[in-house]
Scaffold this active site. Structure first.
Site, PDB file in Angstrom:
ATOM      1  N   ARG A 224       8.128  -1.525   6.301  1.00 34.48           N
ATOM      2  CA  ARG A 224       7.322  -0.349   6.001  1.00 34.48           C
ATOM      3  C   ARG A 224       7.413   0.637   7.159  1.00 34.48           C
ATOM      4  O   ARG A 224       7.488   0.238   8.327  1.00 34.48           O
ATOM      5  CB  ARG A 224       5.850  -0.725   5.791  1.00 34.48           C
ATOM      6  CG  ARG A 224       5.578  -1.441   4.471  1.00 34.48           C
ATOM      7  CD  ARG A 224       5.732  -0.517   3.255  1.00 34.48           C
ATOM      8  NE  ARG A 224       5.384  -1.176   2.018  1.00 34.48           N
ATOM      9  CZ  ARG A 224       6.252  -1.764   1.182  1.00 34.48           C
ATOM     10  NH1 ARG A 224       7.540  -1.752   1.456  1.00 34.48           N
ATOM     11  NH2 ARG A 224       5.827  -2.317   0.070  1.00 34.48           N
ATOM     12  N   HIS A 272      14.356   4.271   1.088  1.00 30.33           N
ATOM     13  CA  HIS A 272      13.575   3.100   0.627  1.00 30.33           C
ATOM     14  C   HIS A 272      14.300   2.404  -0.538  1.00 30.33           C
ATOM     15  O   HIS A 272      13.761   2.297  -1.634  1.00 30.33           O
ATOM     16  CB  HIS A 272      12.157   3.520   0.197  1.00 30.33           C
ATOM     17  CG  HIS A 272      11.192   2.373   0.155  1.00 30.33           C
ATOM     18  ND1 HIS A 272       9.881   2.480   0.530  1.00 30.33           N
ATOM     19  CD2 HIS A 272      11.349   1.083  -0.230  1.00 30.33           C
ATOM     20  CE1 HIS A 272       9.277   1.312   0.384  1.00 30.33           C
ATOM     21  NE2 HIS A 272      10.149   0.441  -0.085  1.00 30.33           N
TER      22      HIS A 272
HETATM   23  P1  NAP Z   1       6.126 -12.663   2.809  1.00 35.52           P
HETATM   24  O1  NAP Z   1       6.839 -13.714   2.023  1.00 35.52           O
HETATM   25  O2  NAP Z   1       4.652 -12.505   2.620  1.00 35.52           O
HETATM   26  O3  NAP Z   1       6.438 -12.949   4.357  1.00 35.52           O
HETATM   27  C1  NAP Z   1       5.763 -12.322   5.383  1.00 35.52           C
HETATM   28  C2  NAP Z   1       6.170 -12.954   6.716  1.00 35.52           C
HETATM   29  O4  NAP Z   1       5.593 -12.186   7.779  1.00 35.52           O
HETATM   30  C3  NAP Z   1       5.674 -14.390   6.875  1.00 35.52           C
HETATM   31  O5  NAP Z   1       6.632 -15.184   7.525  1.00 35.52           O
HETATM   32  C4  NAP Z   1       4.451 -14.228   7.781  1.00 35.52           C
HETATM   33  O6  NAP Z   1       4.154 -15.349   8.600  1.00 35.52           O
HETATM   34  C5  NAP Z   1       4.898 -13.066   8.647  1.00 35.52           C
HETATM   35  N1  NAP Z   1       3.725 -12.381   9.238  1.00 35.52           N
HETATM   36  C6  NAP Z   1       2.722 -11.746   8.610  1.00 35.52           C
HETATM   37  N2  NAP Z   1       1.822 -11.272   9.497  1.00 35.52           N
HETATM   38  C7  NAP Z   1       2.281 -11.632  10.710  1.00 35.52           C
HETATM   39  C8  NAP Z   1       1.788 -11.452  12.035  1.00 35.52           C
HETATM   40  N3  NAP Z   1       0.646 -10.797  12.277  1.00 35.52           N
HETATM   41  N4  NAP Z   1       2.505 -11.968  13.049  1.00 35.52           N
HETATM   42  C9  NAP Z   1       3.667 -12.649  12.828  1.00 35.52           C
HETATM   43  N5  NAP Z   1       4.176 -12.860  11.587  1.00 35.52           N
HETATM   44  C10 NAP Z   1       3.494 -12.357  10.554  1.00 35.52           C
HETATM   45  O7  NAP Z   1       6.760 -11.249   2.537  1.00 35.52           O
HETATM   46  P2  NAP Z   1       8.221 -10.892   1.971  1.00 35.52           P
HETATM   47  O8  NAP Z   1       8.281 -11.115   0.512  1.00 35.52           O
HETATM   48  O9  NAP Z   1       9.233 -11.558   2.822  1.00 35.52           O
HETATM   49  O10 NAP Z   1       8.236  -9.301   2.213  1.00 35.52           O
HETATM   50  C11 NAP Z   1       8.045  -8.746   3.495  1.00 35.52           C
HETATM   51  C12 NAP Z   1       7.819  -7.247   3.402  1.00 35.52           C
HETATM   52  O11 NAP Z   1       9.035  -6.590   3.116  1.00 35.52           O
HETATM   53  C13 NAP Z   1       6.890  -6.779   2.280  1.00 35.52           C
HETATM   54  O12 NAP Z   1       5.530  -6.936   2.629  1.00 35.52           O
HETATM   55  C14 NAP Z   1       7.289  -5.322   2.115  1.00 35.52           C
HETATM   56  O13 NAP Z   1       6.490  -4.504   2.943  1.00 35.52           O
HETATM   57  C15 NAP Z   1       8.723  -5.282   2.614  1.00 35.52           C
HETATM   58  N6  NAP Z   1       9.674  -4.950   1.537  1.00 35.52           N
HETATM   59  C16 NAP Z   1      10.421  -3.827   1.655  1.00 35.52           C
HETATM   60  C17 NAP Z   1      11.338  -3.503   0.654  1.00 35.52           C
HETATM   61  C18 NAP Z   1      12.207  -2.276   0.767  1.00 35.52           C
HETATM   62  O14 NAP Z   1      12.830  -1.857  -0.205  1.00 35.52           O
HETATM   63  N7  NAP Z   1      12.347  -1.689   1.915  1.00 35.52           N
HETATM   64  C19 NAP Z   1      11.488  -4.334  -0.472  1.00 35.52           C
HETATM   65  C20 NAP Z   1      10.701  -5.466  -0.539  1.00 35.52           C
HETATM   66  C21 NAP Z   1       9.787  -5.774   0.463  1.00 35.52           C
HETATM   67  P3  NAP Z   1       3.683 -16.758   7.948  1.00 35.52           P
HETATM   68  O15 NAP Z   1       4.914 -17.275   7.220  1.00 35.52           O
HETATM   69  O16 NAP Z   1       3.335 -17.581   9.111  1.00 35.52           O
HETATM   70  O17 NAP Z   1       2.563 -16.434   7.024  1.00 35.52           O
HETATM   71  C1  GLV Z   2       9.151  -2.683  -1.969  1.00 41.78           C
HETATM   72  O1  GLV Z   2       9.078  -1.960  -1.036  1.00 41.78           O
HETATM   73  C2  GLV Z   2       8.358  -3.876  -2.155  1.00 41.78           C
HETATM   74  O2  GLV Z   2       7.414  -4.094  -1.383  1.00 41.78           O
HETATM   75  O3  GLV Z   2       8.652  -4.631  -3.102  1.00 41.78           O
END
Ligand code: NAP
Ligand code: GLV
Length: 309
Positions: A224, A272
């Site tokens: 983000r 994005h």
């Molecule tokens: P997720 O499965 O919820 O994973 C989040 C990770 O971040 C987990 O490993 C978590 O640790 C860690 N985390 C959270 N808070 C933390 C902190 N304060 N300190 C250290 N580590 C922390 O999320 P995801 O599905 O991988 O997605 C991640 C993010 O990618 C989304 O929230 C979104 O904002 C972004 N995204 C962007 C796009 C784009 O097109 N650019 C597309 C999709 C997603 P734990 O494992 O210990 O809980």
């Molecule tokens: C895209 O940014 C998502 O969070 O899925």
């Protein structure tokens, strides 16, 4: 069962068609102000009005993306469970996007491209060592773990950082604030951000953290825009500590035309689009989770409101 659907800034016909096919018993329609009360909502970036009108009596909301930060900015009814997409076709896209940005920088493909187009110059560069380019992935969830494992396949040293401890083959895992984060940054040259946006992670890429990375650092932000203090990145590039960045997300989207990133020679931007929710996978996943939830079963991807992800 009645389901209301809202997908900001996107055509909805195909989503509605596929959802109706996957959930034939349900009455599914697009939300509009004053729409009939539904049991469930399937949404991407809904307006506050949807929650105000329907929230009190909804059984759950299913988010059409991984990140729930836009939803949690709204006034959220206390009781209302929120379920996010797990992967939904995005993990492989993230892995290819980050690998591409990393390899383009490491192999200087951007430099060769400009040598060809700007100067018509034939000039090979010295081969660099992978061991000098340790990659650090912040966030080892559904997307971050896939990215870390993929990058490790190219023989880069890989570090990962998360809140809780992890064990991932080929990845040196760090966790927690303070020392864990400090050690992770010190071991990293190419920083990849795949954290959720929460009060704990906002502005996490700033002067202080950037200056703890190894010299000649590179930043790949695919999570983000509000994770990155943009002026701090520009200052660290100007100072020479950071070599450049590939950025897919921004504090203001679309990126304003006058923004310095557009023309910066060391910054590559995309709108994005590093990973998009794939309709087929996501419809199947939501239909499966929604039916399970309705039967009172536990579902994966239930957001912990106290953590914000
Ligand atoms: P997720 O499965 O919820 O994973 C989040 C990770 O971040 C987990 O490993 C978590 O640790 C860690 N985390 C959270 N808070 C933390 C902190 N304060 N300190 C250290 N580590 C922390 O999320 P995801 O599905 O991988 O997605 C991640 C993010 O990618 C989304 O929230 C979104 O904002 C972004 N995204 C962007 C796009 C784009 O097109 N650019 C597309 C999709 C997603 P734990 O494992 O210990 O809980
Ligand atoms: C895209 O940014 C998502 O969070 O899925």
């Amino acid at each position: 069962m009645r389901i209301t659907f809202h997908f900001k800034n996107s055509p909805t016909d195909l989503w509605l068609k596929d959802l109706r096919a996957a959930l034939p018993e349900a009455d599914i329609s697009e939300w509009h102000p004053g729409a009939e009360q539904a049991d469930y909502a399937i949404v991407w970036q809904p307006p506050q009005q949807l929650l105000d009108e329907q929230g009190a009596q909804l059984k759950a909301i299913f988010n059409l993306g991984a990140g729930v930060d836009a939803l949690l900015k709204l006034q959220w009814p206390n009781h209302l469970p929120l379920v996010r997409i797990d992967d939904g076709g995005m993990a492989v896209q993230m892995a290819e996007y980050v690998s591409h940005a990393l390899i383009r920088h490491f192999r200087e493909l951007d430099v060769y491209e400009s040598q060809q187009r700007v100067a018509g110059e034939w000039k090979p560069h010295r081969t660099k060592l992978r061991s000098d380019f340790p990659v650090g992935v912040m966030g080892l969830g559904v997307l971050g773990e896939r990215v870390a494992r993929t990058v490790a396949q190219f023989d880069f040293p890989v570090n990962g950082w998360s809140r809780s401890p992890k064990q991932i083959d080929g990845v040196q895992c760090f966790h927690g604030e303070a020392q864990g984060f400090k050690n992770f940054l010190a071991a990293t040259r190419v920083l990849v951000n795949l954290l959720p946006l929460t009060p704990d992670t906002a502005n996490i890429i700033n002067s202080e953290t950037l200056s703890q990375l190894q010299p000649g650092a590179y930043v790949i932000n695919v999570a983000r825009g509000a994770h990155l203090v943009e002026e701090d990145l520009l200052a660290q590039i100007a100072r020479g500590h950071v070599a450049g960045a590939t950025l897919d997300v921004f504090r203001t989207e679309p990126l304003p035309p006058e923004h310095a990133f557009w023309k910066h020679p060391k910054i590559t931007i995309t709108p994005h689009s590093s990973a998009n929710t794939m309709r087929e996978e996501s419809v199947a996943q939501i239909a499966r989770k929604l039916m399970a939830f309705d039967q009172g079963e536990k579902v994966a991807g239930l957001v912990d409101m106290s953590r914000g992800y």
